[in-house]
Design an enzyme around this catalytic site. Structure first.
Site, PDB file in Angstrom:
ATOM      1  N   ASP A  64       0.820  -1.220   0.000  1.00  0.00           N
ATOM      2  CA  ASP A  64       0.000   0.000   0.000  1.00  0.00           C
ATOM      3  C   ASP A  64       0.852   1.267   0.000  1.00  0.00           C
ATOM      4  O   ASP A  64       2.029   1.241   0.360  1.00  0.00           O
ATOM      5  CB  ASP A  64      -0.940   0.017   1.214  1.00  0.00           C
ATOM      6  CG  ASP A  64      -0.199  -0.004   2.557  1.00  0.00           C
ATOM      7  OD1 ASP A  64       0.713  -0.836   2.711  1.00  0.00           O
ATOM      8  OD2 ASP A  64      -0.524   0.827   3.432  1.00  0.00           O
ATOM      9  N   GLU A 123       0.229  -1.080   5.751  1.00  0.00           N
ATOM     10  CA  GLU A 123       1.289  -0.592   6.646  1.00  0.00           C
ATOM     11  C   GLU A 123       1.093   0.887   6.950  1.00  0.00           C
ATOM     12  O   GLU A 123       1.392   1.351   8.042  1.00  0.00           O
ATOM     13  CB  GLU A 123       2.659  -0.833   6.007  1.00  0.00           C
ATOM     14  CG  GLU A 123       3.838  -0.712   6.965  1.00  0.00           C
ATOM     15  CD  GLU A 123       4.314   0.693   7.213  1.00  0.00           C
ATOM     16  OE1 GLU A 123       4.990   0.922   8.225  1.00  0.00           O
ATOM     17  OE2 GLU A 123       4.001   1.603   6.409  1.00  0.00           O
TER      18      GLU A 123
HETATM   19 ZN   LIG Z   1       5.258   5.376   4.685  1.00  0.00          ZN
END
Ligand SMILES: [Zn+2]
Ligand SMILES: *[C@@H]1O[C@H](CO)[C@@H](O)[C@H](O)[C@H]1NC(C)=O
Ligand SMILES: *[C@@H]1O[C@H](CO)[C@@H](O)[C@H](O)[C@H]1NC(C)=O
Ligand SMILES: *[C@@H]1O[C@H](CO)[C@@H](O)[C@H](O)[C@H]1NC(C)=O
Length: 571
Positions: free
Chosen positions: A170, A237
């Site tokens: 991501d 994340e």
């Molecule tokens: Zn980052």
């Protein structure tokens, strides 16, 4: 890497990669002063402790570590040097940047919120781009979009713990209104012959492609690992990590058990950098902790013509003043890997940047007065001071709806980054004792972090904690796995200038990574980006994120060498 406090979204503020400017000599000054506070006949002791020739004892460097399998190493190096390979791997990165796999704070669960579906495209892209890899590994899914690729070694994991390389799929969203500020559109993956531009180029698709590419190279070389190699790619994340980071970790703990992994590599906001006019390879061996503290003040309302002396806004203001007047103190202790970094600098920085005369003066000063004030410490440490203390920042405040009505409630949120020496409990207790006094003074009910905020009580102050994360355990740097990582760095990566030498040093990660879920799997967690960060001025989370092609194309060589070196120590 996650920057929780302020997701910036294209705002080039407070970026952890920018936080560290060149270090003032003053830093050295205070450090030496603190370091020597027990050494009173300072000049001699100082020289004995950190002078020339002490390298063998402090900040020990390992020699270059070259894989024993010369055939495979030769294959990988030759490949990485070829123009054709370089063109291909750049195209692969450019392609994955073109998939806008943004993760949003307010995403619903996977399977319900269809904005997660973009991650099917990332998986499909990887499978199509790396057919050889996917033929050779076992692919597992953790909560649909967490990808776990296992390249089985010939020795069982119980005898040779697997090596785990992490990356996340991501990226931080690009706001529509900021697209115009990009020189090249964020999701074009434009390559201008020198630089690859786009969201995710460094954070973290460059890392992801490098890792999987290293596997591709090794498989194609004919290499057969003894030690199992695992790649795991998260999908969130940049937000909580709860949707993929945690499920991946749970999966691995179930498979390999506690302490079942040899070594974990993840992205770092540190890499090859210059400090004190010396090239350092900075390995993030710890992360600061995290806590958002919410403070709600409820008082009695009424008409503004008949006010109490202190209403909710006034009392909250008093609390904010108390918080800011009682900051956490900085300390320099050997528990903090920054201490070890400063030791490395003391031993290896050139005299011209960290002159012996200055060291002596400081050392003498320290002997005469070793009580350094916080002001002196802060001033000397400059931007680096927050590596040595818990930071607090009042980031949000709410209260009042109408000018002629007495506010009944007022609230604030304070963002904290916990120093490695501290804990959530200590920090909470500091806030509780500070605010309890104010509650008492105003005759209000005080509810600390562990007691619920009773709605039936009219006049009260309630505290609550959000997103609590303890400081990461400090990974050891006297272990075989750290030596292998260091030796690989020395063998593959170059200092910033030819006449320099690359010094490997422990360092502190100012931001948080998915590794927060992986503490149970191994003590050996290292955050490190194998590129020159002076050239690749990191623009993670902001506009014009990029990576230099000449650096990027060599990253797979680094990871392949690390896998080979870690395989060589399997008995
Ligand atoms: Zn980052
Ligand atoms: C850094 O070191 C180089 C030699 O390695 C020297 O030429 C240069 O002047 C130094 N720079 C500073 C700012 O001290
Ligand atoms: C604290 O105040 C905020 C803002 O008014 C509110 O959203 C939140 O629910 C309150 N929390 C508690 C525990 O009362
Ligand atoms: C250090 O100095 C502060 C004031 O600057 C003083 O309050 C404190 O007692 C001193 N500590 C020692 C160990 O001398």
């Amino acid at each position: 890497m996650t920057e929780k406090i302020n997701r910036h979204r294209d705002k080039n503020l407070d970026n952890p990669w920018f936080m560290r400017g060149a270090l003032a000599i003053g830093l050295a000054v205070v450090f030496i002063a603190l370091l020597n506070n027990s050494i009173h006949s300072s000049t001699v002791s100082w020289l004995e402790t950190y002078g020339p020739g002490t390298e063998s004892k402090i900040c020990q460097q390992v020699p270059k570590l070259s894989p024993t399998n010369k055939q495979v190493e030769h294959y990988v190096r030759k490949k990485v040097d070829s123009v054709e390979y370089q063109r291909e791997v750049i195209k692969k990165l450019s392609g994955i940047i073109q998939i806008p796999s943004e993760s949003y704070d307010e995403l619903g669960p996977i399977g319900e919120d269809d904005r997660w579906d973009i991650f099917f495209r990332v998986e499909e892209y990887l499978i199509n781009t790396y057919p050889t890899v996917f033929e050779s590994v076992k692919l597992d899914h953790a909560n649909t979009h967490g990808l776990i690729l296992t390249w089985q070694g010939s020795v069982p994991p119980s005898e040779a713990k697997p090596i785990l390389l992490l990356a996340h799929q991501d990226v931080v969203p690009v706001l529509m209104e900021n697209v115009k500020d990009w020189t090249h559109p964020p999701y074009d993956g434009h390559y201008d012959g020198e630089i690859i531009w786009g969201r995710g180029a460094t954070d973290d698709k460059g890392y992801l492609v490098s890792i999987i590419e290293s596997l591709d190279l090794l498989i194609k070389s004919g290499f057969k690992p003894k030690r199992t190699v695992i790649l795991a790619f998260g999908c969130d994340e940049e937000i909580s990590g709860e949707n993929c980071g945690r499920p991946i970790s749970n999966f691995l703990v179930e498979q390999y058990g506690h302490d079942g992994i040899y070594l974990i590599m993840d992205e770092g906001s540190t890499g090859i950098q210059r400090e004190f006019n010396r090239s350092f390879a900075m390995i993030g061996v710890a992360e600061k902790g995290y806590l958002d503290v919410g403070i709600n003040v409820s008082s009695t309302g009424g008409h503004a013509s008949n006010p109490p002396d202190h209403n909710a806004i006034g009392i909250l203001s008093e609390i904010v003043v108390a918080i800011e007047s009682n900051p956490f103190l900085g300390t320099v202790t050997p528990k903090n890997p920054m201490y070890n970094f400063l030791e490395c600098a003391a031993v290896y920085a050139p005299e011209s940047s960290f002159p012996m005369a200055v060291r002596r003066t400081l050392s003498n000063a320290a002997a005469q007065d070793n009580n350094i004030s916080q002001e002196q410490l802060d001033q000397a440490l400059g931007d680096m001071r927050y590596h040595f203390k818990t930071s607090q920042s009042v980031g949000k405040i709410n209260g009042g709806v109408k000018i002629n009505a007495i506010p009944e409630t007022a609230s604030t949120m304070v963002n904290l980054r916990l120093a490695v020496e501290t804990s959530i409990a200590q920090v909470k207790s500091h806030y509780e004792s500070l605010i309890k006094t104010i509650a008492k003074k105003h005759g209000m009910v005080f509810k600390g972090f562990d007691s619920p905020c009773d709605p039936s009580v009219a006049r009260k102050i309630c505290l609550f904690g959000v997103d609590a994360l303890e400081p990461a355990p400090v990974s050891p740097f006297d272990t075989e796995s750290f030596r292998i990582l260091s030796g690989t760095i020395k063998n593959v990566l170059k200092p910033l200038s030819q006449d320099d030498e690359l010094i490997v040093t422990p360092y502190l990660m100012p931001a948080n990574t998915d590794t927060k879920f992986f503490w149970a799997l191994t003590k050996n967690i290292y955050r490190f980006t194998p590129v020159n960060l002076v050239e690749n001025l990191n623009r993670a989370h902001t506009t014009n994120e990029f990576i230099r092609a000449d650096e990027f194309v060599r990253e797979p060589l680094f990871f392949a060498s690390l896998i080979l070196n870690a395989d060589d120590v399997v008995g």
